[in-house]
Write an enzyme that holds these catalytic residues in place. Sequence first.
Site, PDB file in Angstrom:
ATOM      1  N   SER A 174      46.687  59.194  39.017  1.00 38.95           N
ATOM      2  CA  SER A 174      47.195  57.847  39.240  1.00 38.95           C
ATOM      3  C   SER A 174      48.433  57.885  40.127  1.00 38.95           C
ATOM      4  O   SER A 174      49.402  58.605  39.830  1.00 38.95           O
ATOM      5  CB  SER A 174      47.518  57.223  37.873  1.00 38.95           C
ATOM      6  OG  SER A 174      48.072  55.945  38.017  1.00 38.95           O
ATOM      7  N   THR A 203      40.934  40.740  44.188  1.00 31.94           N
ATOM      8  CA  THR A 203      41.225  39.513  43.446  1.00 31.94           C
ATOM      9  C   THR A 203      40.758  38.294  44.233  1.00 31.94           C
ATOM     10  O   THR A 203      40.689  38.329  45.462  1.00 31.94           O
ATOM     11  CB  THR A 203      42.733  39.389  43.167  1.00 31.94           C
ATOM     12  OG1 THR A 203      42.960  38.222  42.374  1.00 31.94           O
ATOM     13  CG2 THR A 203      43.534  39.220  44.459  1.00 31.94           C
ATOM     14  N   LYS A 244      44.622  35.581  45.229  1.00 32.26           N
ATOM     15  CA  LYS A 244      45.691  35.628  46.236  1.00 32.26           C
ATOM     16  C   LYS A 244      45.159  35.049  47.554  1.00 32.26           C
ATOM     17  O   LYS A 244      45.079  33.839  47.690  1.00 32.26           O
ATOM     18  CB  LYS A 244      46.231  37.056  46.350  1.00 32.26           C
ATOM     19  CG  LYS A 244      46.888  37.506  45.026  1.00 32.26           C
ATOM     20  CD  LYS A 244      47.622  38.821  45.153  1.00 32.26           C
ATOM     21  CE  LYS A 244      48.094  39.321  43.798  1.00 32.26           C
ATOM     22  NZ  LYS A 244      49.269  38.583  43.286  1.00 32.26           N
ATOM     23  N   SER A 257      52.625  46.203  46.346  1.00 32.50           N
ATOM     24  CA  SER A 257      53.169  44.852  46.426  1.00 32.50           C
ATOM     25  C   SER A 257      54.690  44.805  46.488  1.00 32.50           C
ATOM     26  O   SER A 257      55.247  43.811  46.940  1.00 32.50           O
ATOM     27  CB  SER A 257      52.689  44.033  45.234  1.00 32.50           C
ATOM     28  OG  SER A 257      53.194  44.561  44.031  1.00 32.50           O
ATOM     29  N   THR A 288      34.455  37.741  26.745  1.00 30.65           N
ATOM     30  CA  THR A 288      35.296  36.696  27.291  1.00 30.65           C
ATOM     31  C   THR A 288      34.400  35.698  28.011  1.00 30.65           C
ATOM     32  O   THR A 288      33.208  35.929  28.178  1.00 30.65           O
ATOM     33  CB  THR A 288      36.380  37.294  28.224  1.00 30.65           C
ATOM     34  OG1 THR A 288      37.348  36.304  28.513  1.00 30.65           O
ATOM     35  CG2 THR A 288      35.785  37.806  29.518  1.00 30.65           C
ATOM     36  N   HIS A 320      46.175  43.130  47.253  1.00 34.69           N
ATOM     37  CA  HIS A 320      47.088  42.514  48.229  1.00 34.69           C
ATOM     38  C   HIS A 320      46.549  42.596  49.649  1.00 34.69           C
ATOM     39  O   HIS A 320      47.282  42.335  50.597  1.00 34.69           O
ATOM     40  CB  HIS A 320      48.472  43.172  48.144  1.00 34.69           C
ATOM     41  CG  HIS A 320      49.138  42.891  46.836  1.00 34.69           C
ATOM     42  ND1 HIS A 320      49.848  41.751  46.605  1.00 34.69           N
ATOM     43  CD2 HIS A 320      49.132  43.573  45.670  1.00 34.69           C
ATOM     44  CE1 HIS A 320      50.286  41.748  45.358  1.00 34.69           C
ATOM     45  NE2 HIS A 320      49.864  42.841  44.769  1.00 34.69           N
TER      46      HIS A 320
END
Lengths: 314, 314
Positions: A44, A152, A155, A96, A184, A124
């Site tokens: 990571s 996403t 944005k 970001s 969900t 981003h």
Amino acid sequence: MLLERELADLHGKEAALLFTSGYVSNWAALGTLAAKMPGCVVLSDALNHASMIEGIRHSRAEKVLFKHNDPEDLDRRLAEIDPGRPKLVAFESVYSMDGDIAPIEEICDVADKHGAMTYLDEVHAVGLYGPRGGGVAEARGLMDRLTVIEGTLGKAFGVMGGYIAASHALCDFVRSFASGFIFTTALPPAIAAGAAASIRHLKVSDAERLRQRDRVARLRARLDAAGIPHLDNPSHIVPVMVGDPVLCKRVSDILLDAWGIYVQPINYPTVPRGTERLRFTPSPLHSDADLDRLMTALTTVWAEVGLMKRSAAE
Amino acid sequence: MLLERELADLHGKEAALLFTSGYVSNWAALGTLAAKMPGCVVLSDALNHASMIEGIRHSRAEKVLFKHNDPEDLDRRLAEIDPGRPKLVAFESVYSMDGDIAPIEEICDVADKHGAMTYLDEVHAVGLYGPRGGGVAEARGLMDRLTVIEGTLGKAFGVMGGYIAASHALCDFVRSFASGFIFTTALPPAIAAGAAASIRHLKVSDAERLRQRDRVARLRARLDAAGIPHLDNPSHIVPVMVGDPVLCKRVSDILLDAWGIYVQPINYPTVPRGTERLRFTPSPLHSDADLDRLMTALTTVWAEVGLMKRSAAE
């Protein structure tokens, strides 16, 4: 399904899987992949987003941090891991907070050398980079090098939701095992339709991307001319450095209260102490008049709180 | 803010905090509360939803399961815990799989006796129960007994998003520490406005609640008349029992392909093996003609797959 097909096409992948947000997509996808591959080690990047960190933590897989944007350090870390274990390299394209961009090709080369999978967060970057808005990996012709591309809809695409794009098998796997996907509620139809329309538009229209680039360049030039310090980087993110948490909050409050300009103060622990900042991301819709007003506000506030003297003294 | 004020008012609490989904609200709120109270023990109903389980797991706090809807078992478990430790009792009002309803008052009595906080998930109840749609706790006059009430905007309110309602201090605490709140994008304005309108409407209109109750009663009566087994319970959830995972999936597939009726098959691990089911939740908008068509479809499919004989033989 239509939206997932748009997204798979956007990233040149077989399939895509939708989640309720980018945060949930990182948390659920990384949490599931790393947990369900026996013996998996996640490599990571040290500056990965909270949602990736929480996903990896949730998986309880072994995590090895590598130095931010450093393929050589990644190479050393990977060399220390048993070659028989599954490995997943998780990183972002545009970070970001500093607005810097990962050496995606070099990281993929190192991952390939060690037989590791790759997971790239393009949150981003989607919509903003690449000839069709596929992100930095598209702009650099590297989309096929990534096992998973995450993005996403909240944005650049202006709606809400997150997703991964990958092989059919991988998307089916996450669909079948991710608690954060299964238990969900799906995105409302109007949101999904809005996102699909937005993606389709940005696949063929470059006008917004070019205009944003122009706005970013203009803001940087104006900041330079005014002597207001900002981090140089190759992206659309313009971090204006304050270097003091109390002043940072105060400048943000004054901008909002006296000028009606909303810019969030970014303090520790989101960024290291001493690098407190305001983060500007000009949009294609910001006019010259908007920039004029912003610069008047910034120079006034900068003088008001004594930051101008600081900058001059440095 | 307007929406959060509507929600705080709905549940008779000082404040509310919005999340991107009900799943995220449980995960983030329980994950944060249990993690940040030193020594906290979470008493969790054995049938709690996946989002609560993941939130508690994420907190790494000690978890003690108590028997489903069993205040006496909860009492015994609480008695075994050091009285000095913070304790949080997490449970639901309407359980989504069996449609049974918690003895909220008795659970609150036990929690009070041991100085424990209470966290009630009203996801399947908000909008549907209580004179203003505040849920089962409102219907029973118990809202002030709960430390936290959690709900969703994605079911009865017909939009998307989740929330907690609690004291100002508690909401501020979660706002300040929950990664799943801080590092994600807020609901789009249109969604928030839609949810606020929906909540406002259901605060003053009982017509939808009464009509749904009528639809539920009618479906149960029709199922009884047709000899199709279903779980009896006091809620709007009508679990039609199949008792076989392969048949359950097959019935669901035939209903969708041949009849255009979408009912999800619910199999292990969501429910125990042998209790595989189809879950029906009639809405106020289902007409008599819809019910007729559903019953024709169900009785046809039931005979087709041999379930009618099974039921008769039992």
